[in-house]
Design a protein around this motif. Structure first.
Motif, mmCIF file in Angstrom:
data_model
loop_
_atom_site.group_PDB
_atom_site.id
_atom_site.type_symbol
_atom_site.label_atom_id
_atom_site.label_comp_id
_atom_site.label_asym_id
_atom_site.label_seq_id
_atom_site.Cartn_x
_atom_site.Cartn_y
_atom_site.Cartn_z
ATOM 1 N N PRO A 40 0.799 -1.240 0.000
ATOM 2 C CA PRO A 40 0.000 0.000 0.000
ATOM 3 C C PRO A 40 0.826 1.281 0.000
ATOM 4 N N GLU A 41 2.105 1.186 0.397
ATOM 5 C CA GLU A 41 2.927 2.403 0.394
ATOM 6 C C GLU A 41 3.252 2.866 -1.025
ATOM 7 N N TYR A 42 3.071 1.975 -2.006
ATOM 8 C CA TYR A 42 3.304 2.334 -3.410
ATOM 9 C C TYR A 42 2.004 2.400 -4.215
ATOM 10 N N LEU A 107 13.957 6.956 -14.870
ATOM 11 C CA LEU A 107 14.622 7.976 -14.051
ATOM 12 C C LEU A 107 13.652 8.609 -13.054
ATOM 13 N N LEU A 108 12.423 8.886 -13.507
ATOM 14 C CA LEU A 108 11.418 9.449 -12.602
ATOM 15 C C LEU A 108 11.045 8.463 -11.504
ATOM 16 N N LEU A 109 10.864 7.216 -11.887
ATOM 17 C CA LEU A 109 10.504 6.200 -10.900
ATOM 18 C C LEU A 109 11.629 5.993 -9.891
ATOM 19 N N LEU A 112 11.490 8.832 -7.453
ATOM 20 C CA LEU A 112 10.349 8.821 -6.542
ATOM 21 C C LEU A 112 10.437 7.730 -5.479
ATOM 22 N N VAL A 113 10.860 6.542 -5.877
ATOM 23 C CA VAL A 113 10.875 5.401 -4.959
ATOM 24 C C VAL A 113 12.185 4.636 -5.103
ATOM 25 N N ASP A 114 12.448 3.809 -4.115
ATOM 26 C CA ASP A 114 13.591 2.908 -4.189
ATOM 27 C C ASP A 114 13.155 1.711 -5.030
ATOM 28 N N MET A 115 13.549 1.718 -6.307
ATOM 29 C CA MET A 115 13.050 0.749 -7.271
ATOM 30 C C MET A 115 13.713 -0.612 -7.066
ATOM 31 N N ALA A 116 12.909 -1.654 -7.193
ATOM 32 C CA ALA A 116 13.425 -3.021 -7.100
ATOM 33 C C ALA A 116 14.281 -3.319 -8.327
ATOM 34 N N PRO A 117 15.355 -4.097 -8.160
ATOM 35 C CA PRO A 117 16.246 -4.391 -9.294
ATOM 36 C C PRO A 117 15.544 -5.111 -10.446
ATOM 37 N N GLY A 118 14.566 -5.947 -10.139
ATOM 38 C CA GLY A 118 13.857 -6.678 -11.194
ATOM 39 C C GLY A 118 13.056 -5.755 -12.093
ATOM 40 N N ILE A 119 12.404 -4.782 -11.489
ATOM 41 C CA ILE A 119 11.623 -3.821 -12.264
ATOM 42 C C ILE A 119 12.545 -2.945 -13.103
ATOM 43 N N ALA A 120 13.647 -2.533 -12.506
ATOM 44 C CA ALA A 120 14.614 -1.716 -13.243
ATOM 45 C C ALA A 120 15.192 -2.503 -14.410
#
Length: 158
Positions: A40-42, A107-109, A112-120
């Motif tokens: 829910p935090e995202y 870059l925006l994502l 904004l958030v600490d992006m998971a390596p899989g999504i990146a």
């Protein structure tokens, strides 16, 4: 034989495109809703990310359309024409636009958030794949343009 191969290519491209559009229309919103409940935090990113993916779907569909138009020209033995160069140019521009959109979105994502390596990694793979398609389309566009110039010179000398 050549006509059948081109028809199979067109059917394959349409099938893959239909699968991607159906995934974007039905699976992706459900998955985004599931992950917004799971984390829910995202949850505030659910609709902006869906919107961004749908925006990148537009140049993808335009590139597919141009690819089908180009394959139709090949089937009609009209591959060496200015229209084919235009189709390749549009495919190149769509591919570069997709790469740019994923770069800016990543870059925006990341900001904004600490992006998971899989999504990146998934975003980087999509960005690099569309960049390669754009580069290959640009090379083919230039080759076809040079071939048309040589063809015109040969037609004028005869």
């Amino acid at each position: 034989m050549k006509r059948m191969t081109i028809s199979l290519f067109q059917i394959g491209v349409l099938f893959i495109t239909l699968c991607i559009v159906l995934l974007a229309a039905f699976w992706l919103p459900q998955t985004a809703a599931y992950f917004s409940k799971d984390a829910p935090e995202y949850a505030y990113l659910q609709y902006p990310l869906l919107g961004a993916i749908y925006v990148t779907l537009i140049p993808f569909l335009l590139a597919i359309l141009e690819g089908l138009r180009l394959s139709r020209r090949v089937a009609l033995n009209d591959a060496f024409s200015d229209a084919s160069v235009l189709h390749l140019k549009r495919i190149k521009m769509c591919a570069f636009l997709i790469s740019l959109l994923y770069l800016v979105g990543g870059l925006l994502l990341n900001a904004l958030v600490d992006m998971a390596p899989g999504i990146a990694l998934l975003g980087i793979i999509i960005m690099l794949a569309s960049l390669m398609i754009g580069l290959i389309s640009g090379i083919l566009e230039e080759l076809l343009r040079k071939a048309l110039e040589i063809k015109e010179e040969n037609d004028l000398t005869v």
